[in-house]
Enzyme design. Structure first.
Site, mmCIF file in Angstrom:
data_model
loop_
_atom_site.group_PDB
_atom_site.id
_atom_site.type_symbol
_atom_site.label_atom_id
_atom_site.label_comp_id
_atom_site.label_asym_id
_atom_site.label_seq_id
_atom_site.Cartn_x
_atom_site.Cartn_y
_atom_site.Cartn_z
ATOM 1 N N TYR A 192 14.841 -11.415 -27.521
ATOM 2 C CA TYR A 192 14.791 -9.962 -27.325
ATOM 3 C C TYR A 192 13.565 -9.372 -28.006
ATOM 4 O O TYR A 192 12.924 -8.467 -27.483
ATOM 5 C CB TYR A 192 16.062 -9.301 -27.878
ATOM 6 N N PHE B 218 -3.446 9.194 -7.151
ATOM 7 C CA PHE B 218 -2.507 8.200 -6.661
ATOM 8 C C PHE B 218 -1.106 8.792 -6.814
ATOM 9 O O PHE B 218 -0.833 9.522 -7.758
ATOM 10 C CB PHE B 218 -2.616 6.842 -7.367
ATOM 11 N N THR B 219 -0.228 8.451 -5.866
ATOM 12 C CA THR B 219 1.087 9.112 -5.759
ATOM 13 C C THR B 219 1.864 9.132 -7.079
ATOM 14 O O THR B 219 2.220 10.198 -7.591
ATOM 15 C CB THR B 219 1.922 8.410 -4.672
ATOM 16 N N ASP C 220 -7.249 3.766 -14.631
ATOM 17 C CA ASP C 220 -6.198 3.083 -13.879
ATOM 18 C C ASP C 220 -6.808 1.741 -13.496
ATOM 19 O O ASP C 220 -7.605 1.635 -12.563
ATOM 20 C CB ASP C 220 -5.786 3.890 -12.646
ATOM 21 N N LYS D 17 -0.719 -6.081 -8.997
ATOM 22 C CA LYS D 17 -1.863 -6.225 -8.090
ATOM 23 C C LYS D 17 -2.823 -7.294 -8.651
ATOM 24 O O LYS D 17 -2.578 -8.480 -8.498
ATOM 25 C CB LYS D 17 -2.571 -4.874 -7.915
ATOM 26 N N ARG E 220 -0.692 6.445 4.603
ATOM 27 C CA ARG E 220 -1.384 7.026 3.445
ATOM 28 C C ARG E 220 -2.085 8.283 3.933
ATOM 29 O O ARG E 220 -3.288 8.322 4.140
ATOM 30 C CB ARG E 220 -2.405 6.046 2.850
ATOM 31 N N PHE F 75 7.296 9.841 0.633
ATOM 32 C CA PHE F 75 6.916 8.806 1.600
ATOM 33 C C PHE F 75 7.819 7.579 1.533
ATOM 34 O O PHE F 75 7.970 6.856 2.515
ATOM 35 C CB PHE F 75 5.445 8.384 1.389
HETATM 36 N N1 PM9 Z 1 0.481 0.981 -5.771
HETATM 37 C C1 PM9 Z 1 0.612 0.361 -3.498
HETATM 38 O O1 PM9 Z 1 1.280 -0.115 -2.555
HETATM 39 C C2 PM9 Z 1 2.736 0.406 -4.862
HETATM 40 C C3 PM9 Z 1 3.485 1.671 -4.954
HETATM 41 S S1 PM9 Z 1 3.140 2.897 -3.769
HETATM 42 C C4 PM9 Z 1 3.675 2.196 -2.349
HETATM 43 O O2 PM9 Z 1 -0.590 0.628 -3.401
HETATM 44 C C5 PM9 Z 1 -2.413 2.481 -8.424
HETATM 45 C C6 PM9 Z 1 -3.858 2.606 -8.080
HETATM 46 C C7 PM9 Z 1 -1.530 1.880 -7.550
HETATM 47 C C8 PM9 Z 1 -0.147 1.784 -7.900
HETATM 48 C C9 PM9 Z 1 0.801 1.252 -7.015
HETATM 49 C C10 PM9 Z 1 0.255 2.302 -9.159
HETATM 50 C C11 PM9 Z 1 1.677 2.258 -9.586
HETATM 51 C C12 PM9 Z 1 -0.669 2.885 -9.972
HETATM 52 N N2 PM9 Z 1 -1.987 2.965 -9.594
HETATM 53 O O3 PM9 Z 1 3.801 0.360 -8.309
HETATM 54 O O4 PM9 Z 1 4.417 1.334 -10.482
HETATM 55 O O5 PM9 Z 1 -1.992 1.397 -6.405
HETATM 56 O O6 PM9 Z 1 3.448 -0.925 -10.405
HETATM 57 O O7 PM9 Z 1 2.033 0.972 -9.933
HETATM 58 C C13 PM9 Z 1 1.261 0.588 -4.773
HETATM 59 P P1 PM9 Z 1 3.512 0.413 -9.764
#
Ligand code: PM9
Length: 468
Positions: free
Chosen positions: A83, A135-136, A226, A269, A393, A460
């Protein structure tokens, strides 16, 4: 027709290939048009609501969809699931410090966990956060913490046909104007993304990062990166920016991160893993607060929502992501798909970015108004044609203005064909290109969608539509 891996080289060269071979395979299922028709109606014409069993080639996202290497799977076996104080955490911390150069690390379950921590620790209600396009999830957390987001990306980023080599660059005049308007003390940090996802995976140049640092230093404003696709960004710098052709991706990444005070990271990613993320900072006070807050939302500060084995796989993935042969094949595969589409004059964002082809749905369906969701429509049509899953998008992803309640109306109305890392082959790209062409050939018959259910947050993901 060009062959894979001769992309960008006109003649007299030998082809190259992916620097790995396949050891485990996962069967793909094809479906009939009638089955797909039933599936997309049941999903409310939202590709996020499809079952993956009904999908043939899944280009929804490059997030958490990578194929891990044998080294990473071996690393999973040395997961230390204590843990507190897991050995894997310390290996991950060391890898981030070595390759990204930040001092303090807080692990999180994925990128948005890190965005939540940063936003809560750094933003006060009434603040303003400039960024190179939104970014969303990032903007959601900034607004949720009480900030107003401002897009300060260069204008070329909003133009799908502009061939600017660094469409992710920040417009220094726009940033200066915001500082003059609201005052530096109302700007907790500049949010700098590398690459810029919503602009088409477009890179930001080293020169621009350096200049943004200089401007922020004049006013004592912090910069948070980011870093989700910062290694992909490093390849573009190596390829396109004077003085970097002979520098390694690792050297470029370290210099680039050096212009920021910290970073949020979706490890799903660049890091070639299926889950995980982190917040990093050089600021001991912010670290102290984030390290405390993480126990509320994610888990103890030495796992942050990840299993020990996940942290080990991530530490190994960081090392693999920085290998130039891998990164060239990663981006090369996307360029290959772009060249196939280009031969039929199919409209998409140029130059090709780092993780996806972004089809220009406005140009695809010039007869559809933005309120009839052209990019959402194209994602549904592509699925119907072949079972390929892509993602909207555009106006749906952009959501609503928090103050007026109106739709945000982005200039870019895009359908993203996102390429998972180390998962699909050249033959899959051929099939994808042919399906896009089939949709293009039938574009005039398409009538668009109406939104019939709109969730409150990040609509979305779960919105539902019907055919017009
Ligand atoms: N990006 C993508 O598919 C997954 C979620 S939206 C469908 O592009 C950036 C530049 C991203 C991103 C996620 C996140 C969030 C932050 N910054 O999905 O929470 O492209 O790991 O990261 C998606 P998490």
């Amino acid at each position: 027709m060009p062959t894979l891996h001769t992309m960008g080289q006109q003649q007299d060269r030998r082809s190259w290939a992916e620097p790995y071979k396949i050891k485990v395979v996962e069967p793909l299922r094809t479906t009939t048009r009638a089955e797909r028709e039933r599936a997309i109606v049941a999903a409310g014409y939202n590709t996020f609501l499809l079952r993956s069993a009904d999908v043939y080639i899944d280009l929804l996202t490059d997030s958490g969809t990578s194929a891990m290497s044998d080294r990473q799977w071996a690393g999973m076996m040395v997961g230390d699931e204590a843990y507190a104080g897991s050995a894997n955490y310390y290996r991950l911390e060391a890898a981030i410090q070595k390759y990204y150069g930040y001092q303090y690390i807080v692990p999180t379950h994925q990128g948005r966990g890190a965005e939540n921590l940063l936003s809560q620790c750094a933003i006060k209600p009434g603040d303003h956060v400039p960024g190179n396009m939104y970014f969303t999830t990032t903007r959601y957390h900034q607004e949720h913490a009480g900030a107003t987001f401002h897009d300060v990306i260069i204008d070329a980023a909003h133009d799908t046909s502009s061939l600017h080599p660094f469409k992710g660059d920040i417009d220094l005049d726009k940033l200066q104007a915001l500082i003059d308007e609201v005052g530096a003390d109302k700007i907790p940090y500049v949010c700098m993304a590398a690459t810029v996802n919503m602009a088409g995976g477009q890179p930001i140049s080293m020169g621009n990062a350096r200049a943004v640092r200089a401007l922020c230093d004049k006013y004592g404003i912090k910069i948070y990166l980011d870093a989700t696709r910062a290694v992909e960004n490093a390849l573009f710098i190596q390829e396109r920016e004077d003085g970097y052709a002979d520098r390694t991706l690792a050297e470029i990444l370290r210099e680039f991160c050096g212009y920021s005070d910290g970073a949020t990271m979706s490890g799903k990613k660049d890091h070639l893993v299926n889950i995980g993320g982190w917040l990093a900072t050089n600021d001991p006070e912010l670290f102290e607060e984030a390290r405390n807050l993480v126990v509320v939302y994610e888990g103890l500060h030495t796992y942050g929502g990840m299993a020990g084995r996940d942290m080990e796989a991530m530490a190994i993935g960081i090392e693999e992501s920085i290998e130039v042969d891998y990164m060239k094949s990663r981006v090369g595969q996307i360029r290959y798909l772009g060249e196939l589409l280009d031969q039929w004059q199919i409209p998409f964002v140029k130059p090709v970015g780092g993780h996806a082809i972004f089809l220009d749905a406005r140009a695809f369906y010039p007869h559809l108004q933005q309120d009839h969701f052209p990019a959402q429509t194209l994602a549904a049509e592509l699925y119907l044609d072949s079972g390929i899953r892509s993602m909207e998008r555009g106006i749906v992803s952009a959501g609503r203005n928090q103050l007026t309640g109106d739709h945000h109306r982005p200039k870019l109305e895009l359908t993203r064909l996102t390429i998972p890392r180390r998962v699909y082959t050249q033959a899959h790209m051929d099939v994808v290109a042919e399906s896009v062409k089939a949709c293009y050939d039938h574009r005039e018959a398409v009538t668009g969608l109406n939104m019939v259910y709109e969730p409150k947050y990040l609509r979305f993901f779960q919105a539902r539509f019907e055919r017009r």
